[in-house]
Design a protein around this motif. Structure first.
Motif, PDB file in Angstrom:
ATOM      1  N   THR A   7     -39.870  52.887  99.656  1.00  0.00           N
ATOM      2  CA  THR A   7     -40.772  52.398 100.699  1.00  0.00           C
ATOM      3  C   THR A   7     -40.631  50.883 100.782  1.00  0.00           C
ATOM      4  O   THR A   7     -40.101  50.233  99.872  1.00  0.00           O
ATOM      5  CB  THR A   7     -42.228  52.748 100.377  1.00  0.00           C
ATOM      6  N   ILE A   8     -41.151  50.323 101.856  1.00  0.00           N
ATOM      7  CA  ILE A   8     -41.119  48.865 101.987  1.00  0.00           C
ATOM      8  C   ILE A   8     -41.976  48.225 100.898  1.00  0.00           C
ATOM      9  O   ILE A   8     -41.619  47.170 100.353  1.00  0.00           O
ATOM     10  CB  ILE A   8     -41.591  48.453 103.395  1.00  0.00           C
ATOM     11  N   ALA A   9     -43.084  48.859 100.548  1.00  0.00           N
ATOM     12  CA  ALA A   9     -43.922  48.337  99.467  1.00  0.00           C
ATOM     13  C   ALA A   9     -43.135  48.251  98.162  1.00  0.00           C
ATOM     14  O   ALA A   9     -43.223  47.254  97.435  1.00  0.00           O
ATOM     15  CB  ALA A   9     -45.149  49.231  99.279  1.00  0.00           C
ATOM     16  N   GLU A  10     -42.350  49.267  97.870  1.00  0.00           N
ATOM     17  CA  GLU A  10     -41.535  49.238  96.646  1.00  0.00           C
ATOM     18  C   GLU A  10     -40.480  48.152  96.712  1.00  0.00           C
ATOM     19  O   GLU A  10     -40.205  47.468  95.722  1.00  0.00           O
ATOM     20  CB  GLU A  10     -40.890  50.610  96.436  1.00  0.00           C
ATOM     21  N   ARG A  11     -39.876  47.975  97.885  1.00  0.00           N
ATOM     22  CA  ARG A  11     -38.895  46.899  98.029  1.00  0.00           C
ATOM     23  C   ARG A  11     -39.539  45.532  97.787  1.00  0.00           C
ATOM     24  O   ARG A  11     -38.957  44.659  97.133  1.00  0.00           O
ATOM     25  CB  ARG A  11     -38.287  46.917  99.436  1.00  0.00           C
ATOM     26  N   LEU A  12     -40.735  45.347  98.347  1.00  0.00           N
ATOM     27  CA  LEU A  12     -41.447  44.083  98.161  1.00  0.00           C
ATOM     28  C   LEU A  12     -41.733  43.830  96.683  1.00  0.00           C
ATOM     29  O   LEU A  12     -41.562  42.711  96.186  1.00  0.00           O
ATOM     30  CB  LEU A  12     -42.753  44.103  98.952  1.00  0.00           C
ATOM     31  N   GLN A  13     -42.157  44.870  95.990  1.00  0.00           N
ATOM     32  CA  GLN A  13     -42.479  44.717  94.578  1.00  0.00           C
ATOM     33  C   GLN A  13     -41.237  44.415  93.750  1.00  0.00           C
ATOM     34  O   GLN A  13     -41.265  43.567  92.847  1.00  0.00           O
ATOM     35  CB  GLN A  13     -43.176  45.986  94.084  1.00  0.00           C
ATOM     36  N   HIS A  14     -40.135  45.084  94.043  1.00  0.00           N
ATOM     37  CA  HIS A  14     -38.905  44.862  93.282  1.00  0.00           C
ATOM     38  C   HIS A  14     -38.309  43.487  93.551  1.00  0.00           C
ATOM     39  O   HIS A  14     -37.656  42.902  92.683  1.00  0.00           O
ATOM     40  CB  HIS A  14     -37.880  45.953  93.618  1.00  0.00           C
ATOM     41  N   ALA A  15     -38.536  42.967  94.759  1.00  0.00           N
ATOM     42  CA  ALA A  15     -37.960  41.670  95.130  1.00  0.00           C
ATOM     43  C   ALA A  15     -38.862  40.502  94.777  1.00  0.00           C
ATOM     44  O   ALA A  15     -38.477  39.345  94.947  1.00  0.00           O
ATOM     45  CB  ALA A  15     -37.671  41.653  96.632  1.00  0.00           C
ATOM     46  N   PHE A  16     -40.060  40.782  94.257  1.00  0.00           N
ATOM     47  CA  PHE A  16     -41.093  39.753  94.126  1.00  0.00           C
ATOM     48  C   PHE A  16     -40.619  38.525  93.365  1.00  0.00           C
ATOM     49  O   PHE A  16     -40.860  37.391  93.764  1.00  0.00           O
ATOM     50  CB  PHE A  16     -42.333  40.350  93.450  1.00  0.00           C
ATOM     51  N   ASP A  17     -39.929  38.715  92.245  1.00  0.00           N
ATOM     52  CA  ASP A  17     -39.508  37.580  91.419  1.00  0.00           C
ATOM     53  C   ASP A  17     -38.531  36.660  92.138  1.00  0.00           C
ATOM     54  O   ASP A  17     -38.441  35.471  91.819  1.00  0.00           O
ATOM     55  CB  ASP A  17     -38.872  38.068  90.114  1.00  0.00           C
ATOM     56  N   SER A  18     -37.789  37.188  93.105  1.00  0.00           N
ATOM     57  CA  SER A  18     -36.780  36.386  93.797  1.00  0.00           C
ATOM     58  C   SER A  18     -37.325  35.715  95.053  1.00  0.00           C
ATOM     59  O   SER A  18     -36.603  34.973  95.718  1.00  0.00           O
ATOM     60  CB  SER A  18     -35.574  37.262  94.177  1.00  0.00           C
ATOM     61  N   ASP A 220     -52.402  35.780  88.033  1.00  0.00           N
ATOM     62  CA  ASP A 220     -52.818  36.437  89.274  1.00  0.00           C
ATOM     63  C   ASP A 220     -51.601  36.869  90.084  1.00  0.00           C
ATOM     64  O   ASP A 220     -50.461  36.763  89.626  1.00  0.00           O
ATOM     65  CB  ASP A 220     -53.705  35.495  90.094  1.00  0.00           C
ATOM     66  N   GLN A 221     -51.854  37.343  91.318  1.00  0.00           N
ATOM     67  CA  GLN A 221     -50.762  37.894  92.121  1.00  0.00           C
ATOM     68  C   GLN A 221     -49.761  36.842  92.589  1.00  0.00           C
ATOM     69  O   GLN A 221     -48.628  37.171  92.939  1.00  0.00           O
ATOM     70  CB  GLN A 221     -51.300  38.662  93.340  1.00  0.00           C
ATOM     71  N   TRP A 222     -50.174  35.566  92.594  1.00  0.00           N
ATOM     72  CA  TRP A 222     -49.245  34.518  93.039  1.00  0.00           C
ATOM     73  C   TRP A 222     -48.437  33.966  91.875  1.00  0.00           C
ATOM     74  O   TRP A 222     -47.469  33.281  92.069  1.00  0.00           O
ATOM     75  CB  TRP A 222     -50.024  33.391  93.729  1.00  0.00           C
ATOM     76  N   ARG A 223     -48.882  34.208  90.695  1.00  0.00           N
ATOM     77  CA  ARG A 223     -48.203  33.879  89.442  1.00  0.00           C
ATOM     78  C   ARG A 223     -48.212  32.379  89.129  1.00  0.00           C
ATOM     79  O   ARG A 223     -47.732  31.552  89.892  1.00  0.00           O
ATOM     80  CB  ARG A 223     -46.766  34.415  89.426  1.00  0.00           C
ATOM     81  N   SER A 224     -48.736  32.097  87.979  1.00  0.00           N
ATOM     82  CA  SER A 224     -48.770  30.734  87.447  1.00  0.00           C
ATOM     83  C   SER A 224     -47.347  30.197  87.275  1.00  0.00           C
ATOM     84  O   SER A 224     -46.404  30.962  87.048  1.00  0.00           O
ATOM     85  CB  SER A 224     -49.469  30.763  86.085  1.00  0.00           C
ATOM     86  N   PRO A 225     -47.165  28.867  87.359  1.00  0.00           N
ATOM     87  CA  PRO A 225     -45.851  28.285  87.062  1.00  0.00           C
ATOM     88  C   PRO A 225     -45.337  28.642  85.672  1.00  0.00           C
ATOM     89  O   PRO A 225     -44.130  28.580  85.425  1.00  0.00           O
ATOM     90  CB  PRO A 225     -46.104  26.776  87.188  1.00  0.00           C
ATOM     91  N   VAL A 226     -46.246  29.028  84.778  1.00  0.00           N
ATOM     92  CA  VAL A 226     -45.839  29.446  83.426  1.00  0.00           C
ATOM     93  C   VAL A 226     -44.921  30.668  83.501  1.00  0.00           C
ATOM     94  O   VAL A 226     -44.138  30.924  82.586  1.00  0.00           O
ATOM     95  CB  VAL A 226     -47.093  29.733  82.568  1.00  0.00           C
ATOM     96  N   HIS A 227     -45.005  31.414  84.602  1.00  0.00           N
ATOM     97  CA  HIS A 227     -44.180  32.619  84.779  1.00  0.00           C
ATOM     98  C   HIS A 227     -42.698  32.328  84.566  1.00  0.00           C
ATOM     99  O   HIS A 227     -41.959  33.170  84.050  1.00  0.00           O
ATOM    100  CB  HIS A 227     -44.414  33.199  86.175  1.00  0.00           C
ATOM    101  N   GLU A 228     -42.259  31.143  84.973  1.00  0.00           N
ATOM    102  CA  GLU A 228     -40.842  30.789  84.831  1.00  0.00           C
ATOM    103  C   GLU A 228     -40.421  30.701  83.367  1.00  0.00           C
ATOM    104  O   GLU A 228     -39.239  30.795  83.057  1.00  0.00           O
ATOM    105  CB  GLU A 228     -40.562  29.457  85.531  1.00  0.00           C
ATOM    106  N   LEU A 229     -41.380  30.521  82.473  1.00  0.00           N
ATOM    107  CA  LEU A 229     -41.083  30.377  81.045  1.00  0.00           C
ATOM    108  C   LEU A 229     -41.413  31.632  80.251  1.00  0.00           C
ATOM    109  O   LEU A 229     -41.057  31.739  79.084  1.00  0.00           O
ATOM    110  CB  LEU A 229     -41.893  29.201  80.461  1.00  0.00           C
ATOM    111  N   ALA A 230     -42.098  32.584  80.893  1.00  0.00           N
ATOM    112  CA  ALA A 230     -42.630  33.743  80.172  1.00  0.00           C
ATOM    113  C   ALA A 230     -41.584  34.822  79.942  1.00  0.00           C
ATOM    114  O   ALA A 230     -40.717  35.064  80.780  1.00  0.00           O
ATOM    115  CB  ALA A 230     -43.814  34.319  80.931  1.00  0.00           C
ATOM    116  N   ASP A 231     -41.694  35.486  78.800  1.00  0.00           N
ATOM    117  CA  ASP A 231     -40.860  36.646  78.504  1.00  0.00           C
ATOM    118  C   ASP A 231     -41.470  37.902  79.115  1.00  0.00           C
ATOM    119  O   ASP A 231     -40.745  38.824  79.486  1.00  0.00           O
ATOM    120  CB  ASP A 231     -40.735  36.825  76.986  1.00  0.00           C
ATOM    121  N   CYS A 232     -42.797  37.944  79.197  1.00  0.00           N
ATOM    122  CA  CYS A 232     -43.513  39.071  79.797  1.00  0.00           C
ATOM    123  C   CYS A 232     -44.631  38.513  80.660  1.00  0.00           C
ATOM    124  O   CYS A 232     -45.387  37.652  80.205  1.00  0.00           O
ATOM    125  CB  CYS A 232     -44.115  39.977  78.731  1.00  0.00           C
ATOM    126  N   THR A 233     -44.744  39.022  81.877  1.00  0.00           N
ATOM    127  CA  THR A 233     -45.804  38.575  82.774  1.00  0.00           C
ATOM    128  C   THR A 233     -46.586  39.773  83.296  1.00  0.00           C
ATOM    129  O   THR A 233     -46.003  40.741  83.773  1.00  0.00           O
ATOM    130  CB  THR A 233     -45.227  37.793  83.976  1.00  0.00           C
TER     131      THR A 233
END
Length: 290
Positions: A7-18, A220-233
């Motif tokens: 689904t488009i929702a699944e595509r959005l979720q899979h692409a989120f990090d990029s 949160d859903q927008w993700r803290s800048p710490v996300h770039e350094l995290a091993d698990c988010t």
């Protein structure tokens, strides 16, 4: 458009990090009332997400569509399939209150937050995170911010019972460098950070990473800048009809992590719990009803 069962929702979720920050904001807007939220004009979709129309165009192309019309055609196909089955209207959560009452509107928002958050959880990441936290060879450090310190304290209190070597880092920035002195390569630093993201938290994460620590982030859903350094988010939706953000989904996530770590460490945890209860009995800390 490439043929896919996603689904488009699944595509959005899979692409989120990029995605860029604006594209993540657009994603969040689209998923709030999916798939209807994407069926307005491109201008309205952009306005609802508070992004530009070029942002909308770029993102649908990233998802594999030739343009916005093709994106909407796929959404309509999904909607048609969805409504072909019988749909029963739910009752209001509080039967004696109108549907528009804050009790029902707030509950609707929270349940929607939970549902959407869980669809975005990557099980492999969840398992890897819990394995890190359960590993007795790794010390665990926990830190929160101005609003999230209560979540950090809740997580720390339970983790301290489950296993040894758990430290709660004070949130004030002139105190936490002292804790970093003891952080070693392989240790785990659990960070809670939601909007407005705190500069001191990011600096702590950077310095912990430099010392070889692995970072687990609750955000949160927008993700803290710490996300770039995290091993698990772990990203939880926090928007509700209030001037304050909601911590319900983050509490759900952290308590689920606690439950998983408990199972992984139960042989040790059981002994720790029994010792703790014996201490409570000796100090008469709690009332007993017999």
């Amino acid at each position: 458009m490439t043929e896919t069962s996603e689904t488009i929702a699944e595509r959005l979720q899979h692409a989120f990090d990029s995605l860029t920050r604006a594209e993540r904001q657009l994603t969040d807007s689209l998923l709030q009332n999916y798939p209807v939220s994407g069926l307005s004009s491109i201008t309205r979709v952009a306005q609802n997400a508070e992004v530009s129309t070029p942002t909308v165009v770029r993102m649908v192309q990233k998802l594999g569509f030739s343009g916005f019309p093709a994106f909407q055609a796929a959404l309509r196909d999904e909607l048609e399939a969805k409504i072909s089955d019988p749909i029963s209207k739910r009752n209001t959560w509080a039967d004696n209150a109108p549907e528009a009452h804050i009790l029902n509107r707030f509950t609707d928002a929270v349940i929607g937050n939970i549902r959407q958050t869980l669809t975005q959880i990557d099980l492999e990441t969840f398992e890897r995170c819990c394995a890190l936290l359960a590993d007795p060879a790794r010390r665990v450090y926990v830190v929160g911010g101005r609003i999230t310190r209560s979540l950090a304290e809740h997580f720390f209190l339970h983790m301290q019972v489950l296993r040894a070597d758990v430290t709660h880092i004070q949130s004030i920035s002139n105190a936490w460098p002292h804790y970093l002195l003891d952080v070693k390569a392989g240790d785990v630093v659990v960070i809670f950070d939601v909007r407005r993201y705190e500069n001191s938290t990011l600096k702590l994460a950077e310095m912990a990473r430099e010392r070889g620590a692995q970072i687990v982030l609750f955000t949160d859903q927008w993700r803290s800048p710490v996300h770039e350094l995290a091993d698990c988010t772990f990203s939880g939706r926090i928007v509700v009809p209030s001037a304050w953000d909601s911590s319900v989904t983050l509490m759900l996530l952290l308590e689920t992590v606690i439950a998983d770590v408990q199972e992984r460490t139960w042989d040790v945890t059981r002994d720790r719990m029994e010792a703790l209860e014996e201490m409570f009995d000796r100090t008469r800390f709690f009332r007993k009803f017999t």
